[in-house]
Motif scaffolding. Structure first.
Motif, PDB file in Angstrom:
ATOM      1  N   ASP A  83       0.814  -1.223   0.000  1.00  0.00           N
ATOM      2  CA  ASP A  83       0.000   0.000   0.000  1.00  0.00           C
ATOM      3  C   ASP A  83       0.846   1.270   0.000  1.00  0.00           C
ATOM      4  OD1 ASP A  83      -2.537  -1.502   0.400  1.00  0.00           O
ATOM      5  OD2 ASP A  83      -1.564  -2.005   2.297  1.00  0.00           O
ATOM      6  N   MET A  84       2.003   1.227   0.642  1.00  0.00           N
ATOM      7  CA  MET A  84       2.914   2.368   0.702  1.00  0.00           C
ATOM      8  C   MET A  84       4.335   1.850   0.506  1.00  0.00           C
ATOM      9  SD  MET A  84       1.093   4.091   4.046  1.00  0.00           S
ATOM     10  CE  MET A  84       2.375   5.291   4.387  1.00  0.00           C
ATOM     11  N   LEU A  85       5.186   2.710  -0.053  1.00  0.00           N
ATOM     12  CA  LEU A  85       6.551   2.320  -0.371  1.00  0.00           C
ATOM     13  C   LEU A  85       7.528   3.397   0.074  1.00  0.00           C
ATOM     14  CD1 LEU A  85       8.749   0.636  -1.872  1.00  0.00           C
ATOM     15  CD2 LEU A  85       8.095   1.879  -3.960  1.00  0.00           C
ATOM     16  N   MET A  86       8.499   2.996   0.884  1.00  0.00           N
ATOM     17  CA  MET A  86       9.612   3.878   1.234  1.00  0.00           C
ATOM     18  C   MET A  86      10.787   3.503   0.347  1.00  0.00           C
ATOM     19  SD  MET A  86      11.433   4.454   4.933  1.00  0.00           S
ATOM     20  CE  MET A  86      12.940   5.441   5.074  1.00  0.00           C
ATOM     21  N   SER A 113      12.183   8.705   0.229  1.00  0.00           N
ATOM     22  CA  SER A 113      10.831   9.172  -0.096  1.00  0.00           C
ATOM     23  C   SER A 113       9.822   8.177   0.433  1.00  0.00           C
ATOM     24  CB  SER A 113      10.651   9.347  -1.612  1.00  0.00           C
ATOM     25  OG  SER A 113      10.749   8.101  -2.273  1.00  0.00           O
ATOM     26  N   LEU A 114       8.606   8.631   0.615  1.00  0.00           N
ATOM     27  CA  LEU A 114       7.495   7.766   0.978  1.00  0.00           C
ATOM     28  C   LEU A 114       6.416   7.955  -0.072  1.00  0.00           C
ATOM     29  CD1 LEU A 114       6.295   5.811   3.098  1.00  0.00           C
ATOM     30  CD2 LEU A 114       5.192   7.794   4.136  1.00  0.00           C
ATOM     31  N   LEU A 115       6.048   6.878  -0.742  1.00  0.00           N
ATOM     32  CA  LEU A 115       5.100   6.938  -1.843  1.00  0.00           C
ATOM     33  C   LEU A 115       3.806   6.233  -1.475  1.00  0.00           C
ATOM     34  CD1 LEU A 115       7.546   5.951  -4.746  1.00  0.00           C
ATOM     35  CD2 LEU A 115       7.217   8.198  -3.695  1.00  0.00           C
ATOM     36  N   PHE A 116       2.699   6.878  -1.808  1.00  0.00           N
ATOM     37  CA  PHE A 116       1.379   6.280  -1.614  1.00  0.00           C
ATOM     38  C   PHE A 116       0.927   5.681  -2.938  1.00  0.00           C
ATOM     39  CE2 PHE A 116       1.806   8.918   2.000  1.00  0.00           C
ATOM     40  CZ  PHE A 116       0.898   8.507   2.964  1.00  0.00           C
ATOM     41  N   ARG A 117       0.323   4.520  -2.880  1.00  0.00           N
ATOM     42  CA  ARG A 117      -0.118   3.815  -4.085  1.00  0.00           C
ATOM     43  C   ARG A 117      -1.240   4.595  -4.781  1.00  0.00           C
ATOM     44  NH1 ARG A 117      -2.103  -2.345  -3.446  1.00  0.00           N
ATOM     45  NH2 ARG A 117      -3.818  -2.181  -4.921  1.00  0.00           N
ATOM     46  N   GLU A 118      -1.025   4.855  -6.046  1.00  0.00           N
ATOM     47  CA  GLU A 118      -1.924   5.756  -6.784  1.00  0.00           C
ATOM     48  C   GLU A 118      -3.366   5.246  -6.820  1.00  0.00           C
ATOM     49  OE1 GLU A 118      -1.682   8.233 -10.951  1.00  0.00           O
ATOM     50  OE2 GLU A 118      -1.367   6.063 -11.062  1.00  0.00           O
ATOM     51  N   ASP A 119      -3.558   3.953  -7.023  1.00  0.00           N
ATOM     52  CA  ASP A 119      -4.918   3.461  -7.184  1.00  0.00           C
ATOM     53  C   ASP A 119      -5.675   3.299  -5.870  1.00  0.00           C
ATOM     54  OD1 ASP A 119      -3.662   1.252  -6.177  1.00  0.00           O
ATOM     55  OD2 ASP A 119      -4.289  -0.127  -7.759  1.00  0.00           O
ATOM     56  N   LYS A 120      -5.045   3.698  -4.748  1.00  0.00           N
ATOM     57  CA  LYS A 120      -5.721   3.620  -3.458  1.00  0.00           C
ATOM     58  C   LYS A 120      -5.991   5.000  -2.860  1.00  0.00           C
ATOM     59  CE  LYS A 120      -5.406   0.274  -0.709  1.00  0.00           C
ATOM     60  NZ  LYS A 120      -5.014  -0.654   0.369  1.00  0.00           N
ATOM     61  N   LEU A 121      -5.662   6.057  -3.609  1.00  0.00           N
ATOM     62  CA  LEU A 121      -5.865   7.426  -3.086  1.00  0.00           C
ATOM     63  C   LEU A 121      -7.350   7.775  -3.076  1.00  0.00           C
ATOM     64  CD1 LEU A 121      -2.921   9.280  -4.851  1.00  0.00           C
ATOM     65  CD2 LEU A 121      -3.006   8.358  -2.543  1.00  0.00           C
TER      66      LEU A 121
END
Length: 346
Positions: free
Chosen positions: A291-294, A338-346
């Motif tokens: 769901d999230m990626l560092m 960086s911390l990235l949020f998954r695009e299709d779950k926003l």
């Protein structure tokens, strides 16, 4: 997709040759769709909640870069995949000076016989040691395999033995560090655990293929090198329970993400896994487990920049990288995070 879509201009001075003084002192760009926030790694706990799962890759980097001789010819070897009993797949430079059955001599009595030659300088080597004896021989003859963009600008030294290893590394086998994890200190891990975040470990032995440039024009023509990964049943159960409870699974590094996605079925259930994976993630991929990626900042036209573009969105990532460059973020293995949020779950 055309590989050129993932190109961008990166100033030489943006490449970090050393990490910051403290592991968790790096800058931290949070990307959520088109929203960006400039933070510090120590702010990571603000984005986690009780019941979330933080997934670390506990592989440990070995001294996998060797310099030896075949006759009078100098040969550099970078190991990339252990096939057991002293047998390794590796990249040789210059590979053209090697042929099948050649013996390469290294320091300290270490030898390797060329069993097979492949494409792009890849060779199969049989060492005269195996197991713990080979590991000890590598300690004598090898050096820490810093990425080419660092090693070409300065020599490897004793400080790299510490800096290029995560504080939680425990399973020998990687020839490149899972660099997102380099930002963690014991103190930061304890703070995250105190929030009720579950911390689990998986193992993906990162191979030297991660440094290989993408030389084709279209992503469909690129061949990924395999890497060995393992997820045990208890870890898979913890991850699946978190998703069932509506919590987030946060991958620390693209290595953790690729392993989790390799182990997940179409419904998103993560299964125990012990195999090689050559998963190649580009925009259009349907994420299942993370769901999230560092992650750190990656090379232009690299498979890892393609992966983050798939995860957080192509346009948001192009904009985020432009912002990072303009704002002086430090790139690559020893750089910022960086911390990235998954695009299709926003």
């Amino acid at each position: 997709m055309k590989v050129d879509l993932f190109d961008f201009e990166l100033p030489r001075e943006s490449i970090a040759l050393r990490p910051v003084a403290t592991r968790d002192g790096a800058r931290f760009l949070v990307v959520k769709g088109n929203e960006r926030s400039d933070k510090a790694v120590t702010d990571l706990p603000d984005y986690l909640q009780a019941g979330d799962v933080l997934v670390f890759n506990d592989t440990r980097v070995i001294p996998a870069r060797l310099t030896g001789k075949r006759g009078l010819a100098k040969i550099q070897i970078t190991l990339h995949m252990n096939e057991g009993e002293g047998l390794w797949r590796a990249f040789a430079k210059p590979a053209k000076k090697l042929k099948t059955d050649d013996v390469i001599l290294f320091e300290g009595g270490l030898e390797a016989t060329v069993l097979e030659k492949g494409d792009a300088g890849e060779v199969s080597l049989q060492f005269n040691y195996a197991g713990d004896a080979l590991r000890e021989a590598l300690d004598r003859a090898g050096v820490m395999p810093l990425p080419p963009y660092i090693a070409s600008q300065r020599p490897v030294d004793d400080q790299d033995l510490v800096d290029y290893q995560t504080v939680y590394s425990r399973k020998d086998g990687a020839v490149a560090a899972p660099t997102a994890g380099l930002h963690f200190t014991d103190r930061l891990i304890e703070e995250i655990a105190s929030l009720g975040v579950k911390i689990v470990h998986v193992t993906l032995h990162v191979g030297a293929g991660t440094f290989l440039p993408v030389k084709v024009e279209d992503t469909e023509d690129h061949k990924m090198h395999s890497e060995w990964g393992e997820i045990d049943a208890e870890t898979a159960e913890i991850i699946n329970a978190a998703h069932l409870a509506g919590r987030n699974v946060v991958a620390v590094g693209t290595t953790s993400l690729r392993l989790l996605e390799s182990a997940a079925d179409e419904s998103g259930i993560v299964h125990p896994f012990a195999a090689a994976t050559d998963i190649f993630i580009t925009p259009g991929y349907q994420f299942r487990a993370v769901d999230m990626l560092m992650t750190n900042f990656h090379l232009p036209k690299s498979t890892l920049f393609m992966l983050v573009s798939a995860f957080a969105g192509y346009a948001p990532m192009k904009a985020a990288y432009a912002h990072a460059i303009a704002s002086g973020y430090r790139f690559y293995s020893y750089g910022d995070s960086s911390l990235l949020f998954r695009e299709d779950k926003l």
